[in-house]
Motif scaffolding. Structure first.
Motif, PDB file in Angstrom:
ATOM      1  N   CYS A 143     -10.314   2.819   5.085  1.00 18.19           N
ATOM      2  CA  CYS A 143     -10.787   2.148   3.419  1.00 18.19           C
ATOM      3  C   CYS A 143     -12.132   1.672   3.279  1.00 18.19           C
ATOM      4  O   CYS A 143     -12.036   2.242   1.943  1.00 18.19           O
ATOM      5  CB  CYS A 143      -9.575   0.414   3.575  1.00 18.19           C
ATOM      6  SG  CYS A 143      -9.050   0.469   4.181  1.00 18.19           S
ATOM      7  N   ALA A 172       0.529  -1.582  -0.265  1.00 20.32           N
ATOM      8  CA  ALA A 172       0.293  -0.208   0.143  1.00 20.32           C
ATOM      9  C   ALA A 172       0.925   1.178   0.167  1.00 20.32           C
ATOM     10  O   ALA A 172       0.838   2.288  -1.145  1.00 20.32           O
ATOM     11  CB  ALA A 172      -1.139   0.086   1.208  1.00 20.32           C
ATOM     12  N   SER A 207      -5.095  -3.608   7.541  1.00 26.39           N
ATOM     13  CA  SER A 207      -5.593  -3.532   8.737  1.00 26.39           C
ATOM     14  C   SER A 207      -6.442  -4.758   8.882  1.00 26.39           C
ATOM     15  O   SER A 207      -6.864  -4.809  10.147  1.00 26.39           O
ATOM     16  CB  SER A 207      -6.832  -2.349   7.933  1.00 26.39           C
ATOM     17  OG  SER A 207      -5.811  -0.876   7.809  1.00 26.39           O
ATOM     18  N   LEU A 243     -13.142   3.946  -0.816  1.00 24.37           N
ATOM     19  CA  LEU A 243     -13.338   2.607  -1.414  1.00 24.37           C
ATOM     20  C   LEU A 243     -14.748   3.323  -2.032  1.00 24.37           C
ATOM     21  O   LEU A 243     -15.157   2.537  -2.863  1.00 24.37           O
ATOM     22  CB  LEU A 243     -13.129   0.891  -1.394  1.00 24.37           C
ATOM     23  CG  LEU A 243     -11.671   1.441  -1.393  1.00 24.37           C
ATOM     24  CD1 LEU A 243     -11.239  -0.052  -0.399  1.00 24.37           C
ATOM     25  CD2 LEU A 243     -10.549   1.121  -3.021  1.00 24.37           C
ATOM     26  N   THR A 252     -15.260  -3.839  -4.824  1.00 26.21           N
ATOM     27  CA  THR A 252     -14.712  -3.347  -3.197  1.00 26.21           C
ATOM     28  C   THR A 252     -16.418  -4.047  -2.375  1.00 26.21           C
ATOM     29  O   THR A 252     -15.381  -4.655  -1.754  1.00 26.21           O
ATOM     30  CB  THR A 252     -14.711  -1.604  -3.378  1.00 26.21           C
ATOM     31  OG1 THR A 252     -13.982  -1.721  -4.136  1.00 26.21           O
ATOM     32  CG2 THR A 252     -14.994  -1.152  -2.263  1.00 26.21           C
ATOM     33  N   TYR A 290      -5.705   1.817  -1.814  1.00 26.33           N
ATOM     34  CA  TYR A 290      -6.708   1.671  -0.784  1.00 26.33           C
ATOM     35  C   TYR A 290      -6.947  -0.340  -1.043  1.00 26.33           C
ATOM     36  O   TYR A 290      -7.175  -0.797   0.507  1.00 26.33           O
ATOM     37  CB  TYR A 290      -7.889   1.995  -1.345  1.00 26.33           C
ATOM     38  CG  TYR A 290      -8.063   3.486  -1.186  1.00 26.33           C
ATOM     39  CD1 TYR A 290      -6.895   4.204  -1.136  1.00 26.33           C
ATOM     40  CD2 TYR A 290      -8.886   4.206  -2.457  1.00 26.33           C
ATOM     41  CE1 TYR A 290      -6.709   6.035  -1.488  1.00 26.33           C
ATOM     42  CE2 TYR A 290      -8.815   5.466  -2.350  1.00 26.33           C
ATOM     43  CZ  TYR A 290      -7.680   5.991  -2.026  1.00 26.33           C
ATOM     44  OH  TYR A 290      -7.483   7.718  -1.930  1.00 26.33           O
ATOM     45  N   LEU A 324      -4.174  -1.819   1.084  1.00 27.64           N
ATOM     46  CA  LEU A 324      -4.290  -1.014   3.063  1.00 27.64           C
ATOM     47  C   LEU A 324      -5.299  -1.523   3.667  1.00 27.64           C
ATOM     48  O   LEU A 324      -5.224  -2.385   4.781  1.00 27.64           O
ATOM     49  CB  LEU A 324      -4.351   0.252   3.207  1.00 27.64           C
ATOM     50  CG  LEU A 324      -4.483   1.115   4.540  1.00 27.64           C
ATOM     51  CD1 LEU A 324      -3.022   1.218   5.123  1.00 27.64           C
ATOM     52  CD2 LEU A 324      -4.423   2.556   3.743  1.00 27.64           C
ATOM     53  N   PHE A 325      -6.489  -1.935   3.166  1.00 26.71           N
ATOM     54  CA  PHE A 325      -7.773  -2.263   3.542  1.00 26.71           C
ATOM     55  C   PHE A 325      -7.104  -4.012   4.096  1.00 26.71           C
ATOM     56  O   PHE A 325      -7.645  -4.611   4.872  1.00 26.71           O
ATOM     57  CB  PHE A 325      -9.097  -2.597   2.613  1.00 26.71           C
ATOM     58  CG  PHE A 325      -9.957  -3.694   3.064  1.00 26.71           C
ATOM     59  CD1 PHE A 325     -10.657  -3.284   4.092  1.00 26.71           C
ATOM     60  CD2 PHE A 325     -10.042  -5.380   2.674  1.00 26.71           C
ATOM     61  CE1 PHE A 325     -11.571  -4.384   4.705  1.00 26.71           C
ATOM     62  CE2 PHE A 325     -10.851  -6.106   3.540  1.00 26.71           C
ATOM     63  CZ  PHE A 325     -11.896  -5.788   4.180  1.00 26.71           C
TER      64      PHE A 325
END
Lengths: 100, 621
Positions: free
Chosen positions: B152, B16, B129, B156, B252, B122, B125-126
């Motif tokens: 995130c 990310a 996390s 998104l 997403t 994103y 990163l999601f």
């Protein structure tokens, strides 16, 4: 020996006259003269007080006041001359461009 | 092998960062390689870790890896530490694996989008996390991951930010979940204040030792954590954000708003199950919330015309099943359903994405139709996903997991025949709305021409997930045995509903749903029109379509009063005090400046008068 009471009353009257002169007269020259009267009133008060306490200090201070008055008049007259050059008048109310 | 655990969140996080900094300058091939490669590495490592964990289970069936002390302040020293047990292991394997498939799918789905690298940044990163959330050893680190996935999700949902509606949907999701998160934060404060630690395992032991069952502290803590779970998992009464979250790109929706993030609430409750066992009223509330949500969302799903919104409501409804399972103490069943749901719901979204992409971003199911021949792969994968969602008996994974939940609801001490009945009614609804979708989208007359066919990167994930949607349920017995190492068994209490009866009822409910859908949408389409045409039907339709009027209610109850207050207080009441001071000063200035006339004699008079006043004060006072 000067009586203190009368001496101070005369000084007060002189000072009041000077103040009234400053406030009432519009001619700059007369304002200067009125200031001289006020200075002399203060000087008289010093002298009277000096004799009351039998000290020479009052008269010494009067000499200082005289010297200061002479200096003040010389500066004042220079300003008056300059004003006259600028405005062709000696009226204090006419010289009121510096206002809020 | 277990030492590699820290890499599972670290690699996607590095990806990310890389994409955030250099993404716009990389070519799209490189972006895809970084975006998918990091998740693939993460998935492989989690499989290796799983293999190591299974082949040689660590002591007490749990492994803790402490990296460093995060904060050291007085008695408060949370660590960056990961805790691996059966629960978190299952979760991370499913999350990383499904994430990998959806990332792969996205490389094609998002091709040509100007935010290509932003999207993968994103998404990476999601994943980082989410894995942090799942592996967290203490509740503070869990909360970090919890907020990270929320961020995130927000980013998104509003990914296509040029359309203000998408931005609003993102804000709605963020604000509504924030309501739950606030409750959860208060819950963490309460737990730390009364038990003195945030390490989950210590916390659970301390709670067991210090709090009696039903003590007010336990009830308050469990209720606050439930608030957080309800917000994140889109359950009543905070479910309104999820359908709007479909504004985001379809991958997403598949990953965050169906398969993984929205089940974080389920994970939280399963992780802190001791607290809920100590608070029976709250545990019962979990079951009731789940049961109510699964029914209400099922009815709402029946009326939607947007393909993705139907799936969103079905997600809400399926998470309702998980909550039901948690509420009756069937912790393992909830996680089992999480796993199968992750497979088939991701599959449904991916198939829906293929359909939507093929039809020029058309979302309205009534403008689709007849796609069975045009998009056979989408049809078959969607059918498999739909069957798993509705619970086609004996074949699909969804049947096994849902069946386990239903049976648990009937045969748990905390359960009841009523909860079981609600679950069965939910199966009818699920089957009805699922096959409504399938019949309307894939059968009947074609109305929009197909403009684009999916490539390999979109098909392979769909195939893999379709395979998993079928075989994912056959491992019920070993799965239950494995979960039993981390979670307590169901407190059984027979109510005369045997497993065979429950399964038969679920199968019958599934068939009933299909039959109704077949009759109303294929055999006799006039029936559905006449149903909606009569006044009562129309009213109900509108009511369900608007999600039982919840948005309307919240708009009136919360949004408008706040907006009204903001409008009324536009001038800022408190600020007017300081404004008044400034104004008084300005007034004084104006009055005083009147005295500055430029007239010398007036100045002299003021000085003289002032002196007299001063002297008078000195002499007479």
């Amino acid at each position: 020996m000067l009586p203190i009471r009368e001496g101070l009353i005369v000084a007060g009257i002189l000072f009041t006259l000077g103040v009234v002169g400053v406030l009432v007269r519009r001619n700059v020259l007369f304002v200067l003269m009125s200031i001289e009267v006020m200075l002399n009133a203060a000087g008289l008060a010093f002298v009277v007080a000096g004799t009351r306490w039998r000290q020479p200090d009052g008269q010494v201070v009067f000499l200082f006041i005289l010297a200061m008055a002479a200096a003040e008049v010389s500066v004042g007259l220079a300003l008056v001359l300059e004003l006259y050059h600028q405005y062709k008048a000696l009226d204090t109310d006419a010289i009121s461009r510096m206002r809020g | 092998m277990l030492q590699l655990l820290w890499l599972i969140p670290a690699i996607p996080f590095a990806g990310a960062l890389l994409l955030m900094v250099f993404g716009p300058r990389l070519r799209s091939k490189a972006v895809a390689a970084v975006g998918v490669g990091t998740i693939a590495a993460s998935a492989i490592i989690s499989l290796l870790v799983a293999a190591a964990f299974l082949s040689a289970p660590p002591a007490a069936n749990a492994y803790t890896q402490t990296l460093w002390t995060w904060i050291d302040a007085g008695g408060f020293h949370p660590e960056i530490a990961f805790y691996l047990d059966a629960l978190s292991l299952v979760m991370i394997v499913v999350v990383t694996f499904v994430s990998f498939l959806i990332h792969l799918y996205s490389t094609e789905f998002m091709r040509g989008d100007e935010g290509y690298s932003r999207f993968f940044a994103y998404m990476n990163l999601f994943v980082a996390s989410m894995v942090t959330l799942l592996l967290a050893d203490n509740l503070l680190l869990l909360y970090l991951g919890w907020e990270g996935v929320g961020l995130c999700s927000y980013l998104l949902i509003g990914f296509w930010y040029q359309d203000p509606a998408n931005g609003r949907a993102g804000q709605k999701a963020f604000i509504v979940t924030r309501v739950g998160d606030t409750a959860m934060a208060v819950g963490l404060f309460l737990l730390f204040h009364s038990l003195g630690t945030l390490r989950i395992q210590d916390l659970m032991h301390a709670a067991q030792n210090h709090w009696a069952a039903g003590s007010p502290y336990a009830i308050a803590a469990a209720a606050l954590l439930l608030g957080g779970a309800v917000g994140k998992s889109a359950q009543l009464p905070l479910q309104t954000w999820l359908p709007d979250a479909m504004a985001g790109p379809t991958p997403t929706s598949a990953l965050i708003h169906a398969a993984t993030m929205v089940t974080a609430g389920v994970y939280l409750i399963a992780r802190t199950h001791v607290l809920f066992e100590l608070a029976p009223p709250i545990q019962f509330a979990v079951a009731v919330v789940g049961a109510a949500t699964l029914l209400l969302a099922g009815f709402s799903a029946l009326t939607q015309s947007d393909l993705k919104r139907v799936l969103a409501y079905s997600t809400v409804s399926q998470i309702g099943y998980m909550f039901l399972a948690l509420g009756v103490g069937a912790w393992g069943a909830a996680i089992f359903h999480f796993m199968t749901h992750a497979f088939f719901k991701a599959l449904l979204f991916l198939a829906a994405g293929i359909v939507i992409e093929a039809l020029h971003h058309e979302h309205d199911i009534f403008r689709m139709g007849g796609l069975r021949k045009e998009l056979p792969v989408a049809f078959w994968t969607f059918l498999i996903g739909g069957c798993a969602l509705a619970g086609l008996p004996l074949i699909t994974a969804g049947f096994y997991s849902k069946d386990l939940i239903l049976w648990s609801a009937a045969n748990s001490r905390a359960g009841s025949a009523g909860l079981w009945g609600v679950g069965i009614a939910g199966v009818v609804l699920t089957s009805l709305y699922t096959f409504r979708l399938i019949f309307v989208v894939f059968f009947g007359q074609a109305s929009t021409p197909v403009s684009r066919r999916p490539g390999a990167a979109m098909l392979i994930p769909a195939y893999v997930l379709a395979f998993l949607s079928i075989v994912g349920g056959f491992d019920k017995a070993p799965f239950a045995a494995f979960m039993a190492t981390a979670l307590p068994a169901l407190p059984e209490l027979s109510r005369g509903i045997t497993e065979a009866m429950s399964s038969a009822a679920a199968g019958a409910a599934f068939l009933a749903g299909i039959l109704i859908a077949w009759y109303v949408y294929l055999r006799n389409p006039a029936a559905s029109r006449s149903l909606v045409a009569n006044p009562a039907g129309r009213l109900l339709h509108r009511f369900w379509f608007a999600d039982w009027g919840m948005d309307w209610l919240y708009d009136r109850l919360f949004v408008r009063p706040v907006v009204w207050m903001a409008a009324a207080n536009k001038g800022d009441v408190i600020d007017s005090i300081y404004d008044g001071l400034a104004r008084a000063a300005a007034l004084c200035y104006r009055v005083l400046s009147l005295t500055e006339t430029g007239k010398l004699r007036w100045y002299a008079a003021w000085i003289a008068g002032g002196s007299v006043v001063m002297v008078a004060i000195v002499v007479f006072l």
